[in-house]
Design a protein around this motif. Sequence first.
Motif, PDB file in Angstrom:
ATOM      1  N   SER A  14      31.237 -26.085   9.802  1.00  0.00           N
ATOM      2  CA  SER A  14      30.303 -26.459  10.718  1.00  0.00           C
ATOM      3  C   SER A  14      29.000 -26.023  10.615  1.00  0.00           C
ATOM      4  N   PHE A  15      28.921 -24.566  10.310  1.00  0.00           N
ATOM      5  CA  PHE A  15      27.561 -23.851  10.079  1.00  0.00           C
ATOM      6  C   PHE A  15      27.050 -24.151   8.979  1.00  0.00           C
ATOM      7  N   ASP A  16      27.974 -24.307   7.997  1.00  0.00           N
ATOM      8  CA  ASP A  16      27.458 -24.691   6.475  1.00  0.00           C
ATOM      9  C   ASP A  16      26.846 -25.944   6.431  1.00  0.00           C
ATOM     10  N   ASN A  17      27.294 -26.815   7.141  1.00  0.00           N
ATOM     11  CA  ASN A  17      26.988 -28.245   7.248  1.00  0.00           C
ATOM     12  C   ASN A  17      25.478 -28.549   7.963  1.00  0.00           C
ATOM     13  N   ILE A  18      24.958 -27.445   8.599  1.00  0.00           N
ATOM     14  CA  ILE A  18      23.878 -27.488   9.385  1.00  0.00           C
ATOM     15  C   ILE A  18      22.619 -27.670   8.586  1.00  0.00           C
ATOM     16  N   ARG A  19      22.812 -27.258   7.314  1.00  0.00           N
ATOM     17  CA  ARG A  19      21.568 -27.696   6.349  1.00  0.00           C
ATOM     18  C   ARG A  19      21.642 -29.443   6.100  1.00  0.00           C
ATOM     19  N   ALA A  20      22.850 -29.711   5.897  1.00  0.00           N
ATOM     20  CA  ALA A  20      22.818 -31.370   5.936  1.00  0.00           C
ATOM     21  C   ALA A  20      22.472 -32.108   6.881  1.00  0.00           C
ATOM     22  N   TRP A  21      22.868 -31.499   8.153  1.00  0.00           N
ATOM     23  CA  TRP A  21      22.382 -32.300   9.328  1.00  0.00           C
ATOM     24  C   TRP A  21      20.803 -32.174   9.463  1.00  0.00           C
ATOM     25  N   LEU A  22      20.366 -31.037   9.133  1.00  0.00           N
ATOM     26  CA  LEU A  22      18.734 -30.841   9.096  1.00  0.00           C
ATOM     27  C   LEU A  22      18.278 -32.011   8.171  1.00  0.00           C
ATOM     28  N   THR A  23      18.678 -32.117   7.155  1.00  0.00           N
ATOM     29  CA  THR A  23      18.140 -33.064   6.041  1.00  0.00           C
ATOM     30  C   THR A  23      18.424 -34.629   6.635  1.00  0.00           C
ATOM     31  N   GLU A  24      19.127 -34.872   7.134  1.00  0.00           N
ATOM     32  CA  GLU A  24      19.567 -36.043   7.973  1.00  0.00           C
ATOM     33  C   GLU A  24      18.580 -36.392   9.002  1.00  0.00           C
ATOM     34  N   ILE A  25      18.394 -35.277   9.927  1.00  0.00           N
ATOM     35  CA  ILE A  25      17.392 -35.424  10.895  1.00  0.00           C
ATOM     36  C   ILE A  25      15.881 -35.610  10.312  1.00  0.00           C
ATOM     37  N   HIS A  26      15.785 -35.191   9.426  1.00  0.00           N
ATOM     38  CA  HIS A  26      14.482 -35.124   8.685  1.00  0.00           C
ATOM     39  C   HIS A  26      14.164 -36.659   8.188  1.00  0.00           C
ATOM     40  N   GLU A  27      15.344 -37.076   7.816  1.00  0.00           N
ATOM     41  CA  GLU A  27      15.345 -38.541   7.392  1.00  0.00           C
ATOM     42  C   GLU A  27      15.177 -39.482   8.162  1.00  0.00           C
ATOM     43  N   TYR A  28      15.940 -39.541   9.287  1.00  0.00           N
ATOM     44  CA  TYR A  28      16.119 -40.438  10.272  1.00  0.00           C
ATOM     45  C   TYR A  28      15.438 -40.404  11.772  1.00  0.00           C
ATOM     46  N   ALA A  29      15.015 -39.131  12.057  1.00  0.00           N
ATOM     47  CA  ALA A  29      14.399 -38.885  13.313  1.00  0.00           C
ATOM     48  C   ALA A  29      12.938 -38.830  13.262  1.00  0.00           C
ATOM     49  N   GLN A  30      12.284 -39.301  14.545  1.00  0.00           N
ATOM     50  CA  GLN A  30      10.645 -39.023  14.585  1.00  0.00           C
ATOM     51  C   GLN A  30      10.319 -37.888  13.867  1.00  0.00           C
ATOM     52  N   GLN A  31       9.102 -37.656  13.488  1.00  0.00           N
ATOM     53  CA  GLN A  31       8.543 -36.462  12.932  1.00  0.00           C
ATOM     54  C   GLN A  31       8.337 -35.494  13.756  1.00  0.00           C
ATOM     55  N   ASP A  32       7.991 -35.607  15.098  1.00  0.00           N
ATOM     56  CA  ASP A  32       7.670 -34.641  16.062  1.00  0.00           C
ATOM     57  C   ASP A  32       9.012 -34.450  16.902  1.00  0.00           C
ATOM     58  N   VAL A  33      10.158 -34.846  16.695  1.00  0.00           N
ATOM     59  CA  VAL A  33      11.375 -34.695  17.341  1.00  0.00           C
ATOM     60  C   VAL A  33      11.628 -33.241  17.718  1.00  0.00           C
ATOM     61  N   VAL A  34      11.997 -32.791  18.769  1.00  0.00           N
ATOM     62  CA  VAL A  34      12.171 -31.324  19.103  1.00  0.00           C
ATOM     63  C   VAL A  34      13.705 -31.243  18.958  1.00  0.00           C
ATOM     64  N   VAL A  35      13.857 -30.204  17.910  1.00  0.00           N
ATOM     65  CA  VAL A  35      15.049 -29.600  17.508  1.00  0.00           C
ATOM     66  C   VAL A  35      15.436 -28.150  17.857  1.00  0.00           C
ATOM     67  N   MET A  36      16.832 -28.062  18.501  1.00  0.00           N
ATOM     68  CA  MET A  36      17.027 -26.726  18.778  1.00  0.00           C
ATOM     69  C   MET A  36      18.490 -26.661  18.172  1.00  0.00           C
ATOM     70  N   LEU A  37      18.854 -25.479  17.584  1.00  0.00           N
ATOM     71  CA  LEU A  37      20.076 -25.271  17.070  1.00  0.00           C
ATOM     72  C   LEU A  37      21.072 -24.355  18.078  1.00  0.00           C
ATOM     73  N   LEU A  38      22.085 -24.779  18.159  1.00  0.00           N
ATOM     74  CA  LEU A  38      22.986 -24.177  19.086  1.00  0.00           C
ATOM     75  C   LEU A  38      24.339 -23.852  18.269  1.00  0.00           C
ATOM     76  N   GLY A  39      24.637 -22.316  18.579  1.00  0.00           N
ATOM     77  CA  GLY A  39      25.889 -21.890  18.058  1.00  0.00           C
ATOM     78  C   GLY A  39      26.885 -21.883  19.205  1.00  0.00           C
ATOM     79  N   ASN A  40      27.785 -22.914  19.492  1.00  0.00           N
ATOM     80  CA  ASN A  40      28.634 -23.097  20.429  1.00  0.00           C
ATOM     81  C   ASN A  40      29.776 -22.428  20.095  1.00  0.00           C
ATOM     82  N   LYS A  41      30.824 -22.247  21.443  1.00  0.00           N
ATOM     83  CA  LYS A  41      31.932 -21.313  21.609  1.00  0.00           C
ATOM     84  C   LYS A  41      31.779 -20.148  21.474  1.00  0.00           C
ATOM     85  N   ALA A  42      30.690 -19.473  21.772  1.00  0.00           N
ATOM     86  CA  ALA A  42      30.240 -18.246  21.837  1.00  0.00           C
ATOM     87  C   ALA A  42      31.256 -17.344  22.553  1.00  0.00           C
ATOM     88  N   ASP A  43      32.081 -17.733  23.439  1.00  0.00           N
ATOM     89  CA  ASP A  43      33.090 -17.211  24.296  1.00  0.00           C
ATOM     90  C   ASP A  43      34.328 -16.618  23.507  1.00  0.00           C
TER      91      ASP A  43
END
Length: 254
Positions: free
Chosen positions: A149-178
């Motif tokens: 799921s971490f390795d796929n973040i790059r692919a997600w960011l590429t997808e975001i770049h392709e489909y989302a608005q240019q000025d979209v606010v993006v925040m990366l979250l590493g969940n299940k830190a517990d």
Amino acid sequence: MSRKKAVKGKGSSKSPKASPSSGRDGGRTGKGLAAAAAPSSGLVYPSRPSLSNSGEFYDISFKVMLVGDSGVGKTCLLVRFKDGAFLAGSFISTVGIDFRNKVMSIDAVKVKLQIWDTAGQERFRSVTHAYYRDANALLLLYDVTNKASFDNIRAWLTEIHEYAQQDVVVMLLGNKADSTHDRVVKREEGEKLAKEFGVPFMETSAKSGLNVELAFTAVAKELKHRTMKEPDEPKFQLKEYVDKEMRTAGCCRS
Ligand SMILES: Nc1nc2c(ncn2[C@@H]2O[C@H](COP(=O)(O)OP(=O)(O)OP(=O)(O)O)[C@@H](O)[C@H]2O)c(=O)[nH]1
Ligand SMILES: [Mg+2]
């Protein structure tokens, strides 16, 4: 400033057919995508009054999307933020897309977040794509116990770049830190990746509540400042805000 009322409850859609970019005050009926859709900009401006059925007033409204691989905890994060609870037990994968609304008080302004919970499964990807362009902010999640799921973040960011608005606010979250025993992705790795892509980062836990409120508050603050900034007001620095809040709280707060 005129106030609007927030939409109640939870909407969902299993159909990729309807457009996500029409209608106002999404989810008035809470019965599906067509009813749930909002204006294409995603913004409701303060001078335009609006009324819906939850009884909660708000001044401005934004769309936030939760994205990331299946099982990273998107639905749980949303439920934790909205209801303060954790969905333990068997994992029920989201089908299509759901949304929930929450009104937050940001610097005396009522900010409504319409939060879209997407399905991480590959087969729903075309549904997710259709929603990107209306999102004002994206919370991109990986699971610290799941390296893929971490390795796929790059692919997600590429997808975001392709489909989302240019000025979209993006925040990366590493969940299940517990999940300290099952952790396979170090905090530093998340920080490094976020730095590489110039996005703010924090670790969260839908289970313990760690940083959940902070993640949504930070995004709401950034969006509110962008929309309502006075000419002489300094630009809000999202990353600085996040870093400062994490330092103040000793990095871990719920
Ligand atoms: N320990 C721990 N488990 C979590 C956390 N968040 C979610 N989970 C568990 O992870 C599983 C998946 O959570 P979901 O929120 O349904 O995952 P999702 O990202 O919405 O998955 P899709 O809907 O398929 O995209 C569930 O069994 C949750 O109980 C967390 O912060 N800590
Ligand atoms: Mg889900």
